[in-house]
Design a protein around this motif. Structure first.
Motif, PDB file in Angstrom:
ATOM      1  N   SER A 289      50.578  30.066   9.233  1.00 50.97           N
ATOM      2  CA  SER A 289      51.703  29.395   9.911  1.00 50.97           C
ATOM      3  C   SER A 289      51.317  28.981  11.329  1.00 50.97           C
ATOM      4  O   SER A 289      51.705  27.905  11.797  1.00 50.97           O
ATOM      5  CB  SER A 289      52.938  30.303   9.928  1.00 50.97           C
ATOM      6  N   ALA A 293      51.265  25.101  12.599  1.00 58.65           N
ATOM      7  CA  ALA A 293      52.000  24.708  13.808  1.00 58.65           C
ATOM      8  C   ALA A 293      51.057  24.086  14.836  1.00 58.65           C
ATOM      9  O   ALA A 293      51.393  23.081  15.485  1.00 58.65           O
ATOM     10  CB  ALA A 293      52.708  25.923  14.399  1.00 58.65           C
ATOM     11  N   GLY A 332      54.378  18.045   8.775  1.00 59.46           N
ATOM     12  CA  GLY A 332      55.214  18.891   9.629  1.00 59.46           C
ATOM     13  C   GLY A 332      56.690  18.712   9.331  1.00 59.46           C
ATOM     14  O   GLY A 332      57.454  19.688   9.277  1.00 59.46           O
ATOM     15  N   GLU A 335      57.435  20.466   6.048  1.00 59.40           N
ATOM     16  CA  GLU A 335      57.410  21.930   6.158  1.00 59.40           C
ATOM     17  C   GLU A 335      58.608  22.459   6.951  1.00 59.40           C
ATOM     18  O   GLU A 335      59.095  23.556   6.681  1.00 59.40           O
ATOM     19  CB  GLU A 335      56.099  22.396   6.810  1.00 59.40           C
ATOM     20  N   CYS A 336      59.084  21.699   7.912  1.00 64.15           N
ATOM     21  CA  CYS A 336      60.279  22.117   8.658  1.00 64.15           C
ATOM     22  C   CYS A 336      61.523  22.105   7.772  1.00 64.15           C
ATOM     23  O   CYS A 336      62.481  22.836   8.026  1.00 64.15           O
ATOM     24  CB  CYS A 336      60.494  21.215   9.879  1.00 64.15           C
ATOM     25  N   GLU A 339      62.611  25.106   2.276  1.00 64.40           N
ATOM     26  CA  GLU A 339      63.387  26.343   2.227  1.00 64.40           C
ATOM     27  C   GLU A 339      62.763  27.385   1.313  1.00 64.40           C
ATOM     28  O   GLU A 339      62.839  28.578   1.573  1.00 64.40           O
ATOM     29  CB  GLU A 339      64.825  26.042   1.772  1.00 64.40           C
ATOM     30  N   PRO A 342      58.734  29.109   2.664  1.00 56.41           N
ATOM     31  CA  PRO A 342      58.285  28.300   3.807  1.00 56.41           C
ATOM     32  C   PRO A 342      57.039  28.892   4.461  1.00 56.41           C
ATOM     33  O   PRO A 342      56.875  30.117   4.517  1.00 56.41           O
ATOM     34  CB  PRO A 342      59.484  28.353   4.762  1.00 56.41           C
ATOM     35  N   LEU A 344      56.379  28.095   7.621  1.00 59.52           N
ATOM     36  CA  LEU A 344      56.752  28.227   9.031  1.00 59.52           C
ATOM     37  C   LEU A 344      57.947  29.154   9.202  1.00 59.52           C
ATOM     38  O   LEU A 344      58.861  29.182   8.364  1.00 59.52           O
ATOM     39  CB  LEU A 344      57.096  26.848   9.610  1.00 59.52           C
ATOM     40  N   GLU A 346      61.398  30.233  11.404  1.00 64.86           N
ATOM     41  CA  GLU A 346      62.480  29.404  11.956  1.00 64.86           C
ATOM     42  C   GLU A 346      62.200  28.993  13.397  1.00 64.86           C
ATOM     43  O   GLU A 346      62.464  27.860  13.793  1.00 64.86           O
ATOM     44  CB  GLU A 346      63.819  30.143  11.862  1.00 64.86           C
ATOM     45  N   GLN A 348      59.312  28.593  14.816  1.00 64.28           N
ATOM     46  CA  GLN A 348      58.274  27.563  14.806  1.00 64.28           C
ATOM     47  C   GLN A 348      58.856  26.210  14.402  1.00 64.28           C
ATOM     48  O   GLN A 348      58.485  25.169  14.960  1.00 64.28           O
ATOM     49  CB  GLN A 348      57.164  27.956  13.838  1.00 64.28           C
ATOM     50  N   LYS A 349      59.767  26.213  13.430  1.00 65.12           N
ATOM     51  CA  LYS A 349      60.388  24.959  12.992  1.00 65.12           C
ATOM     52  C   LYS A 349      61.144  24.289  14.141  1.00 65.12           C
ATOM     53  O   LYS A 349      61.028  23.076  14.359  1.00 65.12           O
ATOM     54  CB  LYS A 349      61.348  25.222  11.826  1.00 65.12           C
ATOM     55  N   LEU A 353      60.124  20.668  15.678  1.00 63.68           N
ATOM     56  CA  LEU A 353      61.065  19.535  15.630  1.00 63.68           C
ATOM     57  C   LEU A 353      61.233  18.918  17.017  1.00 63.68           C
ATOM     58  O   LEU A 353      61.314  17.695  17.152  1.00 63.68           O
ATOM     59  CB  LEU A 353      62.415  19.986  15.072  1.00 63.68           C
TER      60      LEU A 353
END
Length: 712
Positions: A289, A293, A332, A335-336, A339, A342, A344, A346, A348-349, A353
């Protein structure tokens, strides 16, 4: 002969010597005389003393016959190594191959298996000149029109792979030739020689992981050529091992302080892996992860740094790097949104974003500066495509900036669609393929999901309408329908055309619901109505197109409520066939099904609709509502319902099933249609009453239907 050769050899002029030797070749009375002359000829050839004219003279003097004999001869002259004759023959063929016309000759092409054999055979130290000659011949063949196909079909890829993996003499030339063949015929190469190419990828990835010097960055440039789009590497154990080594090698690189010249190839390699495998090559867990990122973060920074320059992406090389970064950013985004399992966390998401939003601000700013003469640049297409991916998923950020860019996006998409202009293919790492579309650069395909979101909102919808989007979207709708109906396809695969048609229906539904005045005044929508009348009856019988048929039916019904007055809807044959198909779609959605552990029957979705019901449900409910709205506007419609015997079927269904198994939305949908039919047609009312309508209306709480039946 010795006298002639002595005279020839005595001359100080190399060209004159060669010409005298050619004379001896022509006049020779036996093989030994020819052999003696050939020794001098090949010596001159190897020394590079042969110009094009003399080379042709050599060929005219001996042709292919003599080199062919030399290649198959197994009896060398006394005191000479066993490969002497073969070496001479190869030298002559290598000489001939420097003439492009001769390199493509069938006599050269049919030697390809012999060349391959020499590459994979054990090489003595004194045989290296033969290997050099073989590589010269193969390089020349590859440069001809027929050459690459002949090399692939005659096993040269396998031979080159073996030569490289074994680090045989000249293996660097084997790699160069492989790169050339993959650039020309990648799919064919992988279809025929996947295990051997995987062996090369295995060696390259191992070298990549172990390298601690500039070799690591040089391999970043080579490796993308050996990463196939199909078959997926993840399905092969050896391929999975390669991917893991590449992940670890990239993690080493990108986790270090790098110069731009070192970072760019690494980003391009990562983008190539994403194109081939998505994010599957990145392992789950904390390390994976963090790497993902970091990868997306670096891509966003690169996009901003490049596009915010006063003269962005001047160099072609920078365009390739930024386009590779677009691929990483698109991963990206996906991956954001993911669900299930995942990669990543939360936190990191949220961070990504925000960083991606800044990158897309730079993309939008760049596109706003694009001049008319730059619209053909494939990099503009790549930039529009990635923005389309962002607009499809992220509907709230950069709204103002996107609204200001919409006229450009419509203009750009219209230009590409109408011209059907062929784009210059970008290298693999640029990843702007429009696979699945027949258009060379189909910008609309990538913008449609974003347009679908935007047409649900007042300001962007008004901008799109003012920019002429409805007419363009209808043209595109017709084009995609033609593609769908003209090309055979696998029943299990959802084509690009079908996906585009479904999204277009969503856009048009938004316009029908939010801008009815536009529907009435713009001829585009009466043309769309006419097209739907003719298309749905063709589409509905095909079970694998059920979701698209539902879209067509619902959109047609919604349009018909607004466009009921035109003559085309007043009982014409196309209109009757359309509504007949629509009634069939709506009436066949539900059935009675035995409840587990009970004798009672429950309302259930029909088996044919079951697998797609998640997509069909809202369309079915909206279609029922729209049909109810059409009944009072089209006097002939109740008769169509009677002919379909839907009322009898529905009454029977509602009588048989347990009322508790029918949810409120379903009851409301049935009641809406039944009330309008009972009001509009005495014949319909009589059928409902005769099938105990009053009783089951009371049972299901259909108060409006009860009242309607009692009033009449």
């Amino acid at each position: 002969p010795r006298t002639h050769l002595a005279m020839a050899a005595g001359s100080g002029d190399g060209t004159a010597t060669l010409k005298r030797c050619l004379g001896v070749l022509r006049d020779a009375r036996n093989d030994s005389e020819q052999f003696a002359a050939l020794l001098l000829v090949t010596k001159a050839v190897r020394a590079g003393e042969v110009d094009a004219k003399t080379r042709r003279q050599i060929f005219d003097a001996i042709g292919f016959t003599f080199p062919n004999r030399l290649l198959v001869s197994r009896q060398p002259p006394a005191g000479c190594p066993p490969h002497t004759f073969r070496a001479l023959g190869l030298t002559l063929l290598a000489c001939f191959c420097t003439d492009p016309e001769l390199a493509g000759h069938s006599q050269i092409l049919n030697k390809i298996p012999a060349f391959n054999d020499i590459l994979v055979s054990p090489c003595d130290p004194d045989c290296t000149s033969m290997i050099d000659d073989v590589y010269q011949c193969l390089s020349a063949v590859m440069a001809t029109a027929r050459g690459p196909r002949e090399l692939v079909t005659k096993g040269t890829v396998c031979a080159l792979c073996q030569a490289y993996v074994k680090s045989s003499y000249g293996s660097d030339r084997a790699l160069t030739l492989l790169l050339g063949l993959l650039a020309i015929a990648e799919v064919k190469c992988w279809q025929r020689d996947a295990p051997h190419l995987l062996a090369v990828l295995s060696k390259l990835s191992d070298d990549f992981l172990k390298a601690e010097d500039m070799t690591k960055f040089e391999l970043c440039e080579v490796l993308p050529h050996f990463i196939p789009l199909s078959p997926p590497l993840m399905q092969d154990p050896q391929g999975s091992e390669c991917l893991h080594r590449l992940y670890k090698g990239l993690a080493d690189i990108l986790g270090s302080k790098l110069s731009q010249s070192q970072r760019d190839p690494a980003l391009k390699l990562a983008a190539c892996l994403v194109q081939a495998c998505g994010s599957e090559w990145i392992p789950a867990g904390s390390a994976g992860s963090k790497f993902l990122a970091l990868l997306v973060n670096l891509a966003c920074v690169e996009v901003r740094l490049t596009l915010e320059e006063p003269d962005p992406v001047e160099a072609e090389g920078k365009k390739q790097v930024v386009t590779a970064c677009y691929v990483l950013i698109e991963m990206g985004i996906q991956e954001c949104l993911r669900e299930e399992k995942p990669l990543l966390e939360e936190v990191q998401k949220i961070q990504l974003l925000r960083i991606m939003e800044e990158a897309f601000g730079a993309v939008i700013s760049y596109l706003r500066q694009v001049k008319q003469e730059e619209l053909e640049d494939p990099f503009i297409f790549a930039s529009v495509r990635i923005l389309g991916a962002w607009m499809a998923e992220e509907t709230s950020s950069l709204k103002q900036e996107i609204c200001e860019l919409l006229p450009f996006l419509v203009h750009y998409a219209k230009k590409l669609f109408q011209e059907g202009n062929t784009a210059v293919s970008l290298p693999q790492t640029e990843l702007v393929s429009t696979e699945g579309s027949d258009l060379p650069r189909d910008a609309l395909r990538f913008l449609l999901p974003g347009f679908c979101h935007l047409t649900a909102e007042d300001r962007p919808r008004d901008i799109l309408i003012a920019a002429g989007a409805p007419a363009l979207l209808f043209e595109y709708f017709l084009h995609q329908w033609e593609q769908l109906t003209s090309k055979p396809r696998s029943p299990t695969s959802l084509t690009s055309a079908e996906m585009s048609l479904q999204t277009l229906c969503g856009i048009f539904l938004n316009l029908v619901v939010t801008a009815p005045d536009l529907i009435r005044r713009d001829k585009t929508f009466s043309s769309l109505m006419d097209m739907l009348l003719k298309s749905l009856p063709l589409l509905l019988p095909q079970e694998d197109h059920l979701v698209l048929a539902a879209n067509f039916a619902t959109l047609g019904l919604m349009l018909a409520r607004i466009l009921a007055s035109p003559a085309v809807l007043q009982g014409t044959q196309p209109a009757k066939e359309f509504f007949g198909a629509t009634i069939h779609f709506l009436s066949q959605a539900h059935t009675a099904q035995a409840e587990p552990g009970s004798d009672a029957l429950a309302m259930a979705v029909s088996p044919a609709y079951g697998s797609a019901w998640a997509e069909l449900r809202e369309l079915w409910l909206l279609g029922m509502q729209a049909l109810a709205g059409c009944v009072p506007l089209l006097p002939w419609l109740p008769q169509a319902v009677l002919q379909a015997r839907w009322l009898e079927t529905l009454a029977d269904l509602l009588t048989r099933v347990d009322p508790a198994s029918v949810d409120f939305e379903l009851i409301a949908a049935f009641q809406g249609v039944l009330v309008e039919l009972a009001r509009a047609s005495k014949a319909c009312r009589d059928v409902i009453v005769s099938h105990h309508g009053g009783e089951w209306a009371n049972l299901y709480g259909m108060a409006a239907l009860e009242q309607c039946l009692s009033e009449q």
